[in-house]
Design an enzyme around this catalytic site. Sequence first.
Site, PDB file in Angstrom:
ATOM      1  N   ASP A 480       0.867  -1.167   0.000  1.00  0.00           N
ATOM      2  CA  ASP A 480       0.000   0.000   0.000  1.00  0.00           C
ATOM      3  C   ASP A 480       0.910   1.226   0.000  1.00  0.00           C
ATOM      4  OD1 ASP A 480      -2.292   1.576   0.183  1.00  0.00           O
ATOM      5  OD2 ASP A 480      -2.267   1.545   2.363  1.00  0.00           O
ATOM      6  N   LYS A 481       0.411   2.385  -0.430  1.00  0.00           N
ATOM      7  CA  LYS A 481       1.277   3.570  -0.500  1.00  0.00           C
ATOM      8  C   LYS A 481       1.197   4.405   0.773  1.00  0.00           C
ATOM      9  CE  LYS A 481       0.332   7.367  -2.834  1.00  0.00           C
ATOM     10  NZ  LYS A 481       0.635   8.476  -1.903  1.00  0.00           N
ATOM     11  N   ASP A 870      -7.046  -2.971   3.433  1.00  0.00           N
ATOM     12  CA  ASP A 870      -6.288  -4.070   2.864  1.00  0.00           C
ATOM     13  C   ASP A 870      -6.624  -5.423   3.485  1.00  0.00           C
ATOM     14  OD1 ASP A 870      -4.847  -2.026   1.505  1.00  0.00           O
ATOM     15  OD2 ASP A 870      -3.638  -1.743   3.294  1.00  0.00           O
TER      16      ASP A 870
END
Length: 1184
Positions: A480-481, A870
């Site tokens: 994930d960023k 997520d």
Amino acid sequence: MEKEEKKFVNKAEEDEMEIYGYELCRWKLVLVTVGVICSGGFLLLLLYWMPEWRVKATCKRTTLKDCEVVLLRTTDEFKIWFCAKVRVMPSLGANPLQNPNPIVHKVSNGHAVHFCESAIRYFTHHSVKYFWNDSVQSFDVVRGLDESTFCSAIHNEHSRGLTKGMHEYRKAFYGVNEIAVKVPYIFKLLIKEVLNPFYIFQLFSVILWITDEYHYYALAIVIMSVISIVSSLYTIRKQYVMLHDMVAAHSIVRVSVCRGNQEIEEILSTDLVPGDIMLIPSNGTIMPCDAVLLSGTCIVNESMLTGESVPVTKINLPNPSEYPKTMGDEIYSPEVHKRHTLFCGTNVIQTRFYTGELVKALVVRTGFSTAKGQLVRSILYPKPTDFKLYRDAYLFLLSLVVVAGIGFLYTIVNSILNEVSHTIIIESLDIITITVPPALPAAMTAGIVYAQRRLKKIGIFCISPQRINICGQLNLVCFDKTGTLTEDGLDLWGIQRVENACFLLPEERACSESLLKSEFVACMATCHSLTKIEGVLSGDPLDLKMFEAIGWILEEATEEETALHNRIMPTVVRPSKQLFPESKQSTDQEMELFELSTGYEIGIVRQFPFSSVLQRMCVIAKTLGEKRMDAYMKGAPEVIASLCKPETVPIDFESVLEEYTKQGFRVIALAHRKLESKLTWHKVQTINRDAIETNMDFMGLIIMQNKLKKETPAVLEDLRKANIRTVMVTGDNMLTAISVARDCGMILPQDKVIIAEALPPKDGQAARINWHYADTLARCTSSSPAINSEDIPVKLVHESLEDYQMTKYHFAMNGKSFAVILEHFQDLVPKLVLRGTVFARMAPDQKTQLVEALQNVDYYVGMCGDGANDCGALKRAHGGISLSELEASVASPFTSRTPNISCVPKLIREGRAALITSFCVFKFMALYSIIQYISVTLLYSILSNLGDFQFLFIDLAIILVVVFTMSLNPAWKELVARRPPSGLISGPLLCSVLSQIIICLAFQTFGFFWVKQHVKCLCCSACNILDATNTSSAHDGNETHQDEHNIKNYENTTLFFISSFQYLIVAIVFSKGKPFRQPCYKNFLFVTSVIVLYVFIFFIMLHPVESIDTFLEVRFNFFSSDLLYCFCFLSSLFGCREKAPKAKYMHLAQELMVDPEWPPKPRTTTEAKVPSQENGSYQIITLT
């Protein structure tokens, strides 16, 4: 009976199963009973281990409608069988969501008799009840209100609550509302553990050894088994207790519910059923069920489910029937409408409510059907781990059983030829117990246990230990960023406002005096989901930074203030007094008067929370003194611009946005709209957000700076050097994501990026993919970006395709394109994920789909995220790591307390070390059993065997010590480019093991026959020595077969010493160090153990001690072959370099290397032939 059509339960779901009906058969039961008695209970054990055999042996096939027992088989690759007993309960109906049938009254003998119309048949499997459904002629799960219920029906039909009669009727179906993790009694666990095939085999072995008078060895095995069982029981019970404590937070609380007659009743939470109207207390509560909010607002902490500690605002579900023209009705779904749903186990911190109309929520799911219940079920009943190592281990054990069978037949034949009948059965069975090592399962788990302890020391917690080995195979990691690769917090870089459809110059500060009462600042002050918890402003980090940048104050109404009004008092925001220029020279008294006179306040009347699907949020606010309300909206720039009037969006909007995003800034767009005066406060509370979020005026951009975490580039570089692919999966803008990917080294400067823009079928046109080549010009590195009014074309020109093929390329796409490609271009999916590096604007379910697509081409996928969006991907990946402060999150197999990605290489290193340890231990245990098998087989040929204490010395002093110390090697300090093998059955490995078996066989055979040939000479020499030295009468006889069991002879002693050295040498050879583990010489305990054992064995061999010789039942002799073997065996072992088998993605990569049409050329389109045709058919069309 006629063959019934194959039926399924949980059709098309993850836990789909085939179901078959059976009924008890009396004659089969009689036969099985006779078989159990004749087999001494072994048949009963076999049927206990095999549910399919148990049902088929005692029942006969029948229809599901009439069955007494159901047989279930999973439809996945494991094909696991389960069985369950069908039970019957009286009921007034078949559907709990429909009104029950009336009770029939009959008069019998002058008395009224009440009886139910029907009886309902059901069975329970994995804590879920399956009821008979006449409409589908199969068993089915009774659903709550989370499926097939329209939003309008929730308000119109279910909002009044249940009568007591209806409540009792539904409770009969749904049962008690609890996630029952019962901690089993020790005795029950003990019986279940003891009946494990491994312990039954050990029991059989112990009985056999006692019969053969190996009392000490049998006692030692019993003690080891008891210790193993106690340890296992302690671990299992501890896990049950931990899980029980985790879910017990909502187990039993008192809740208030509304009945159908508007009466409020207080009941236990265990009595809740779907359809109950629950009142949420103002001081908050732990939710005991899943419920949809009907009225009011709640601030909820969902960290237990998501790992995200930021409070979430939940608002009531809108009623479509009140505004049919503006709101379309839709089926309620907890996942789609999660901003209106309170999930079980989450903590409601605060509520805001109407006076006289309390905060109400409709119970939609209870017990194990809730989101938390499903997570707990996944822990209680985990899916088996499909890993090549475990499959190969079973095949290897099967081969050992075949070897044991050969030894069994050899022993029988040898005993018959030597006319030994009294021990034929015992010795034949004894060879089986030698070939299959009893300590193998405990030895295999040692490496995993040690790795789990090491992970815990560095702050990585694991709820699925078997996955540690699988992490050693990871060759791709998705990240994930925001919050994972980059910092959680965002810094406000600046703003760029729009006036008259033109961008103004960028401004660094938003709290200037000229902007104080502007609509732009008003949007920043109101369009957020912030709230005060115990006086501290809390909420999304982006909202916090945005609000702090303008220096305003947020005030929430108290309960007393709310009670004075007939509606929710709005949250009020206003500028702090320091922002007014006149206030700086005013006295305190003048300040109070000034604040009263200015009175500039904005009340937030209605809030539409941020949705990751919609990529925006919106609020309705009212400025003090104004007659009309305002709507403010913020979100993804592309989405906001599409909802604004075209004439208010600047012409150069796309180029300005592109310039910012290419530099890695996170850009938020703002919009505003004056609402109609006819919109009253009451109408605003029920209006659909789609009616508000249209015809907005574009106001400008907020530019946020999202800095990389300092650890990110170094970690990604380590992964790249280790040939581990890295992929970014984010909800952010694509160009921003590409920029961050370049900054952190995920995409190297010389690499090219191809953007796949997929469009769904429209107006008769087929679905298509437009290929754009991302701009690779050097980005501006100055502190402020240069904003050009002209649009820079996003393309890359190559002189030839060959030049491009030599350049590494990456694909990038957004969530919408990914969805279109999955639906219409399935043949392209493997090609795209093979080189896909950036996936932007991805919804949570799309992240899960991406992980599955990568796994379909044989990648071992890791996923690292913050746990918020997520959860699905973290659970689906082979190794999911959640960055959370919680010690153990149910959202992920692994949880790291370190809030950066440095945990990823640590986990992979430990996984590789644990995997190599498992290989080493398995090979060592296999060689141990084969070496002992060779020794015993050779001794059987002279009607001898190893002695009781010899077995004891080998198993306890050598094998156990070596196994549990050779597993202690810690992981190597860095990742290497080579991965460990994933399976036991491979050419080099089998060659290594077989060659060592041959060497062991050769040395033992040579030593045995050499001693046997010269035994008479040795006996004579021994007699002369004994006579000369006057030793004790215990050595009077020189015959090799003197003692009762023929143990104390030269052949026995020879093989005992040779095999003892073989065990130690094999342990040293198999104790592999670099490049996956620390060298074995750094394992102090292992080195010390081996040296001590070597010295001891050499000592008793070269300098006999009478007491030791008597204890071990050896005869004193010198065999130079032992020393020769030690050196020859070491020098003869040459490890083969293993070559990993090619996976699907490797074959695909080779095919694409010679494909002239791949990657797609500039300015081309890939088009599906016909939208209605099967997925995957496409053709390439070059556009000029």
